[in-house]
Design an enzyme around this catalytic site. Structure first.
Site, PDB file in Angstrom:
ATOM      1  N   THR A  13      -8.501 -67.488 -63.620  1.00 17.90           N
ATOM      2  CA  THR A  13      -7.166 -67.868 -63.170  1.00 17.90           C
ATOM      3  C   THR A  13      -6.552 -68.978 -64.007  1.00 17.90           C
ATOM      4  OG1 THR A  13      -7.795 -67.276 -60.937  1.00 17.90           O
ATOM      5  CG2 THR A  13      -5.926 -68.718 -61.131  1.00 17.90           C
ATOM      6  N   ASP A  57     -11.838 -61.618 -66.228  1.00 18.34           N
ATOM      7  CA  ASP A  57     -11.972 -62.137 -64.872  1.00 18.34           C
ATOM      8  C   ASP A  57     -13.473 -62.398 -64.718  1.00 18.34           C
ATOM      9  OD1 ASP A  57     -10.423 -61.562 -61.854  1.00 18.34           O
ATOM     10  OD2 ASP A  57     -12.581 -61.892 -61.927  1.00 18.34           O
TER      11      ASP A  57
HETATM   12  N1  ASP Z   1     -11.183 -63.901 -60.131  1.00 16.25           N
HETATM   13  C1  ASP Z   1     -10.990 -65.136 -60.861  1.00 16.25           C
HETATM   14  C2  ASP Z   1     -12.194 -65.306 -61.784  1.00 16.25           C
HETATM   15  O1  ASP Z   1     -13.240 -65.696 -61.334  1.00 16.25           O
HETATM   16  C3  ASP Z   1     -10.831 -66.278 -59.927  1.00 16.25           C
HETATM   17  C4  ASP Z   1     -10.675 -67.631 -60.581  1.00 16.25           C
HETATM   18  O2  ASP Z   1     -10.634 -67.828 -61.774  1.00 16.25           O
HETATM   19  O3  ASP Z   1     -10.573 -68.576 -59.797  1.00 16.25           O
HETATM   20  O4  ASP Z   1     -12.065 -65.032 -62.936  1.00 16.25           O
END
Ligand code: ASP
Length: 344
Positions: A13, A57
């Site tokens: 994110t 991700d």
């Molecule tokens: N789904 C994302 C990831 O782990 C969530 C985040 O970055 O907070 O890449």
């Protein structure tokens, strides 16, 4: 001499921005990081950046990703004083745990951070996390040694030992917790290091050893009231399975059903390894505390002490990659290698 930091962007994110037309979150070109975080220009030292391609991700993280990351750190180790890894939060605790075992004799900070809100959003937690992580990675003591020559996770003003963390909150800015070990530094107006808990090399100047062979023939088995013999058997008969991380109740207890104990015993007498890790968020396994823990010991199960499941899995991948003999793996598993258990 001015500090040199390598910022490694892997995805998550933190590196995303909202597309103004579709409103969907999309990764932005990391070369434009200083446009998103102009504060980075104000650091009085060198910050180079490297972006994985493609960025992912962190739910897509696999052991091969850890190997790439470890190789990158190995390759750039002599050119930088510290490393900041921007990583999705979902599997950050797994990655930080894995890297802690893979990087032996580490003498420089490797600090994982990320964010709950993308850096391109007004209320992002990413900027503070990024800026503080860089500052922590560059900080040295009066002898010129880094304050935290460890694999860490920095999140929401707390610096944790990486292999002690778990992601415990999917929404809150304080997303991580290290229930069995104190934070290494608290970042407020001042950075308060708790030096008593930071690991330092006994002798400085040892060569970094990078362990890239990971053996993933490991399963995690969480027991629950009503678990069936078929469920346990299905796990224990996975072809090639070498080790099981058994998530038990409380201080390491399980049901004492004969079918269950016999199944574990059969697995361990045939060279399988079973590690007892508690399902509790905090505290340690103690198989001598209750009869329902002692029966596991009799079935050949070894204690994981107060290790997290994330760290137990990473430690097992690393040890199975390193040693052939199950007895050796069991013996070394019981040792405190990187501060992952509260045991000398
Ligand atoms: N789904 C994302 C990831 O782990 C969530 C985040 O970055 O907070 O890449």
């Amino acid at each position: 001499m001015e500090s040199r930091i390598l910022l490694i962007y892997t995805g998550g994110t933190i590196g995303m921005k909202q597309d103004p037309e579709t409103l969907l979150l999309k990764p932005f070109n990391f070369r434009q990081i200083t446009q998103e975080v102009p504060e980075l220009r104000k650091f009085g030292f060198l910050i180079d950046s490297y972006s994985f391609n493609p960025v992912i991700d962190s739910s897509d993280v696999k052991p091969a990703f850890w190997v790439r990351l470890a190789e990158l750190i190995e390759f750039s180790y002599d050119s930088y004083d510290g490393f900041v890894v921007l990583h999705g939060t979902d599997t950050m605790a797994y990655s930080a745990s894995a890297l802690s075992f893979m990087l032996e004799n580490l003498e420089k900070p490797v600090i994982f951070t990320g964010s709950q809100l993308p850096i391109g959003m007004l209320r992002t937690d990413g900027k503070e996390n990024l800026i503080s992580a860089i500052e922590l990675a560059a900080s040295v003591d009066a002898d010129g040694h880094p304050y935290v020559p460890e694999v860490c996770v920095y999140f929401e003003s707390q610096l944790y030992r990486g292999n002690r963390t778990v992601k415990y909150n999917a929404e809150n800015f304080r997303a991580f917790r290290s229930a069995n070990f104190p934070v290494l530094a608290d970042v407020g107006i001042h950075v308060k290091y708790d030096m008593e808990y930071v690991r330092h090399p006994k002798i400085w100047g040892r060569k970094l050893k990078v362990h890239k062979k990971l053996d993933t023939n490991v399963a995690v088995l969480k027991i629950f009231p009503g678990i069936t013999p078929q469920h346990v058997q299905a796990v224990l008969s996975i072809p090639g399975l070498k080790a099981v991380i058994l998530e038990t109740y409380g201080s390491g207890n399980s049901m004492a059903d004969k079918w269950f104990l016999d199944a574990l015993h059969d697995f361990t007498v045939n060279g399988g390894i079973v590690v007892n890790v508690t399902q509790c968020q905090a505290g340690s396994v103690d198989m001598a505390a209750y009869a329902n823990g002692a029966v596991l010991k009799d079935a050949g199960v070894i204690s994981g002490y107060d290790i997290t499941t994330e760290s137990a899995l990473a430690k097992m991948f690393y040890l199975l990659g390193r040693y052939r003999s199950p007895d050796k793996v069991k013996e070394v598993f019981g040792r405190n290698l990187r501060g992952e258990i509260s045991k000398n």
